[in-house]
Design a protein around this motif. Structure first.
Motif, short mmCIF file in Angstrom:
data_model
loop_
_atom_site.label_atom_id
_atom_site.label_comp_id
_atom_site.label_asym_id
_atom_site.label_seq_id
_atom_site.Cartn_x
_atom_site.Cartn_y
_atom_site.Cartn_z
N GLU A 154 0.81 -1.22 0.00
CA GLU A 154 0.00 0.00 0.00
C GLU A 154 0.85 1.26 0.00
OE1 GLU A 154 -3.29 -2.45 0.14
OE2 GLU A 154 -1.26 -2.66 0.90
N ARG A 190 -8.60 -2.37 -0.07
CA ARG A 190 -7.18 -2.12 -0.28
C ARG A 190 -6.79 -2.22 -1.74
NH1 ARG A 190 -3.75 -5.59 3.73
NH2 ARG A 190 -2.21 -4.13 2.95
N ARG A 191 -7.64 -2.93 -2.49
CA ARG A 191 -7.33 -3.07 -3.91
C ARG A 191 -8.59 -2.97 -4.73
NH1 ARG A 191 -4.58 -6.84 -1.47
NH2 ARG A 191 -2.36 -6.43 -1.29
N ARG A 218 -0.30 -2.56 -9.37
CA ARG A 218 0.60 -3.64 -8.99
C ARG A 218 0.85 -4.60 -10.14
NH1 ARG A 218 1.08 -6.10 -4.04
NH2 ARG A 218 2.06 -7.72 -5.28
N THR A 275 -3.76 -0.35 -6.37
CA THR A 275 -3.75 -0.10 -4.94
C THR A 275 -4.00 1.39 -4.74
OG1 THR A 275 -2.03 -1.78 -4.75
CG2 THR A 275 -2.42 -0.38 -2.83
#
Ligand SMILES: Cc1cc2nc3c(=O)[nH]c(=O)nc-3n(C[C@H](O)[C@H](O)[C@H](O)COP(=O)(O)OP(=O)(O)OC[C@H]3O[C@@H](n4cnc5c(N)ncnc54)[C@H](O)[C@@H]3O)c2cc1C
Lengths: 143, 522
Positions: free
Chosen positions: B4, B202-203, B178, B193
């Motif tokens: 992150e 978080r994603r 990512r 992210t």
């Protein structure tokens, strides 16, 4: 400008047709001459020569371009080559080549040729890129 | 470090060895993902037909052309870790001593905010500064004057205006990408992210039919001997990279007389030299400059008159980083007609290290040599070590005549401009490992003339790349303003051939240009 040989010729022919012809049709109306027919004969022969002899000139320019590392053709040369091309066409017309168009009025020739040349030159330095978005990436090639 | 807070790739710290944090093994190992796989991990899916990863100038060029081709902003997602498209560029430019008033190294027609290059930068500068000079310069370049090149400030301002015009904010999604993985059933997932706290999860996975990557540089690399010095002695202050912040060098040079060793002889070295000498002139700094050349160019290079690059005083001279016709003329065609090693050799020859033959720079160096504050050395470095008292850096050089010499300097600036390998970029490394994409002779993504990444196709989806990651292909100038625009146009044409958008023909081009002129949304 970074023209290729084919691009040079295509661009020249296109602009003679798209800019040279309509402009000649209009500007000839204001040029001195015995009759409008005589004026048209002279001016249209002149731009025909720009298109035809131009192929030879482009070969020469292309050869000269090879001596430039950047393989480009500076904008200024695009304007100045009007001098040699115009001079040759003037002499030919006076000599009755390719056809006899009667006496050549020097002022009329200058006004016509210089205005056509300048318009074509201006068109290559901006408007062409707007009309044909890929033109400048293809060395001036249209097809 | 959790992913992150992964830093932007440009810092060069997010290599393939960076921890994968807590992504489940099934996703890491699976070279193609399905909706249920993501669902099982609680990763939400957002649809966007076209995703461009990077959000720098390459993404701007891409989005711009697509908008002109009639794609609505809602059908484009720009996944990026920067706020404005010129941010990364501005950063490296200012580090390498291009301030807002300095002129760049691309021509009047490399107009980042206007694909038609009309009106050109020169015309616009003439209008805004109320002077015919820029137009005169571009009319007479390079015969009677130097090539006109725009000021960086003009580029930044106009890029901002164009970004707003095409609805950049509506397309932009902040975050770090990512991975880009194939989707089972076609197309791709780009796993983003978002910045911590900005999204409920978080994603987020962007599901796209088309993905374009323009992530800029994998990072900057030091010359091997300088990297070794930094690693061995942990001295990050005296040995610096021109692309990274090194303002302390100039500050110290103002305070006390120092010796600065400049490594390299390209455009970056020229800018550093200019800064050092400008400071001498403006602030009375008494800096002594030594420049170390690896290859010293003492005159024009090339056997044939039709293939000879100007040079002298150590430098190879050319206005741009390739001959001008590499962008759109006979050199472009020549390169496009070659493959493999032949192409690589020609491009090396045409590109390579060079700088701009600016009169002002040459005059500065001539004055420096005369007055003794600028010296040149030629040779290979055999070692770099701290001086005995630890207050300076000693570079030992094997000179061209076989003897050895040591150069003691307070600072060493690496201006060789080496770029990190593609695999240093985590996203790229992942693409190569999991998506079957190939690299070329130069170690970059192997791309088709349409800039589609070879081996990356996932019908009906396509993967495209432009910028530095696509170097070594049919189009040598891909990492430049105009090159990014050319790539964008080729990609848009390829998309049009698949029916994704309109092909920009004469009518659309003129109509869109008129909208640009009136600053109306694309
Ligand atoms: C010092 C310097 C001067 C230059 N000067 C000129 C010039 O004068 N004229 C010219 O034509 N060209 C010039 N160039 C070349 C080129 O035009 C610029 O580098 C240009 O910025 C390249 O655009 P880009 O989109 O490829 O990369 P960038 O503009 O750097 O944008 C890429 C962006 O992608 C982001 N990113 C990377 N990985 C991820 C990820 N995983 N997830 C999300 N975002 C990510 C990066 O943080 C970055 O913001 C210059 C280059 C340099 C280094």
């Amino acid at each position: 400008m970074t023209p290729t040989l084919v691009g040079r010729i295509q661009t020249r022919w296109f602009l003679v047709l798209a800019v040279g012809v309509p402009w000649t049709a209009v500007v000839s109306l204001a040029l001195p001459g015995a009759s409008l027919g005589d004026v048209y004969a002279a001016t249209f022969t002149a731009i025909l020569l720009v298109a035809v002899l131009g192929v030879g000139w482009e070969l020469i320019y292309h050869a000269l371009q090879q001596f430039r590392w950047d393989k480009d053709w500076p904008t200024l040369l695009g304007l100045l080559t009007g001098i040699n091309e115009g001079a040759l066409i003037y002499l030919l017309l006076r000599a009755g080549v390719p056809i006899d168009v009667g006496p050549i009025d020097t002022t009329a020739f200058l006004v016509h040729f210089a205005s056509v040349w300048t318009l074509v030159w201006l068109a290559t330095n901006g408007p062409m890129r707007v009309v044909f978005i890929r033109w400048r990436f293809r060395g001036g090639r249209l097809i | 470090m959790s992913d992150e807070v992964a830093p932007p790739a440009a810092t060069g710290e997010s290599g393939p060895t960076a921890p994968r944090a807590d992504l489940p093994e099934a996703l890491i190992a699976g070279s193609a993902w399905s909706e249920p796989m993501l669902g099982a991990e609680g990763i939400p899916i957002v649809d966007s037909p076209f995703v461009t990863v990077g959000g720098g100038l390459g993404s701007l060029a891409m989005a711009d052309v697509l908008r002109i081709a009639g794609v609505p902003a809602s059908d484009i997602a720009v996944l990026t870790d920067i706020a404005r498209p010129d941010e990364s560029y501005r950063h490296v430019a200012s580090n390498s001593q291009i301030s807002d008033g300095e002129r760049l190294r691309s021509d009047s027609g490399s107009v980042m905010d206007n694909i038609w290059a009309f009106p050109s930068y020169a015309i616009r500068e003439a209008v805004s500064d109320r002077t015919p000079k820029p137009v005169w310069q571009s009319l007479t370049e390079p015969l009677l004057s130097e090539y006109f090149t725009p000021r960086s400030g003009q580029v930044y301002a106009s890029v901002g205006r164009e970004a707003d015009r095409i609805g950049w904010e509506a397309m932009r999604v902040g975050g770090h990408v990512r991975m880009v993985r194939r989707r089972l059933g076609g197309g791709y997932f780009a796993l983003l992210t978002p910045p911590a706290g900005s999204a409920p999860t978080r994603r987020v996975a962007y599901r796209a039919r088309y993905v374009h990557v323009a992530v800029g540089y994998a990072g900057h690399k030091f010359l091997p001997d300088l990297q070794k010095y930094r690693d061995t002695y942990q001295d990050l202050r005296r040995v610096v990279h021109a692309y990274e912040q090194h303002g302390h060098v100039y500050e110290e040079a103002e305070r006390r007389p120092v010796t600065v060793l400049v490594r390299g002889s390209g455009i970056v070295a020229s800018r550093v030299l200019q800064r050092l000498i400008d400071d001498r002139d403006a602030t009375g700094a008494r800096t002594k400059i030594v420049q170390l050349f690896r290859n010293y160019v003492d005159g024009p290079q090339g056997e044939r008159a039709t293939f000879r690059r100007p040079g002298g005083n150590g430098f190879a001279f050319q206005a741009f980083n390739l001959p001008k016709a590499a962008w759109g003329g006979q050199v472009r065609e020549q390169i496009a007609g070659l493959e493999g090693k032949e192409r690589a050799d020609l491009v090396d020859h045409l590109g390579g290290t060079s700088t701009v033959p600016r009169r002002a720079w040459r005059a500065q160096l001539a004055r420096g040599s005369r007055e003794g504050f600028y010296e040149q050395r030629v040779g290979r470095v055999s070692s770099v070590a701290p001086s005995v008292d630890g207050r300076s850096v000693v570079t030992t050089v094997a000179l061209s005549d076989g003897s050895e010499e040591t150069i003691e300097a307070d600072f060493v600036i690496d201006a060789a401009g080496l770029e990190a390998d593609l695999t240093e970029h985590r996203l790229m490394a992942d693409l190569i490992e999991h998506s079957g994409v190939r690299t070329n002779q130069r170690g970059r993504l192997d791309v088709e003339p349409t800039f589609e990444v070879r081996g990356g196709r996932n019908e009906p989806g396509r993967l495209y790349a432009s910028g530095s990651m696509a170097l070594g292909g049919h189009y040598a100038a891909v990492d430049s303003f105009l090159g990014l625009q050319y790539a964008a146009l080729r990609i848009a044409d390829d998309l049009a051939a698949q029916g994704h958008c309109a092909r920009i023909g004469v009518r659309r081009s003129i109509a869109q240009w008129l909208r640009w002129v009136r600053n109306r949304p694309a």
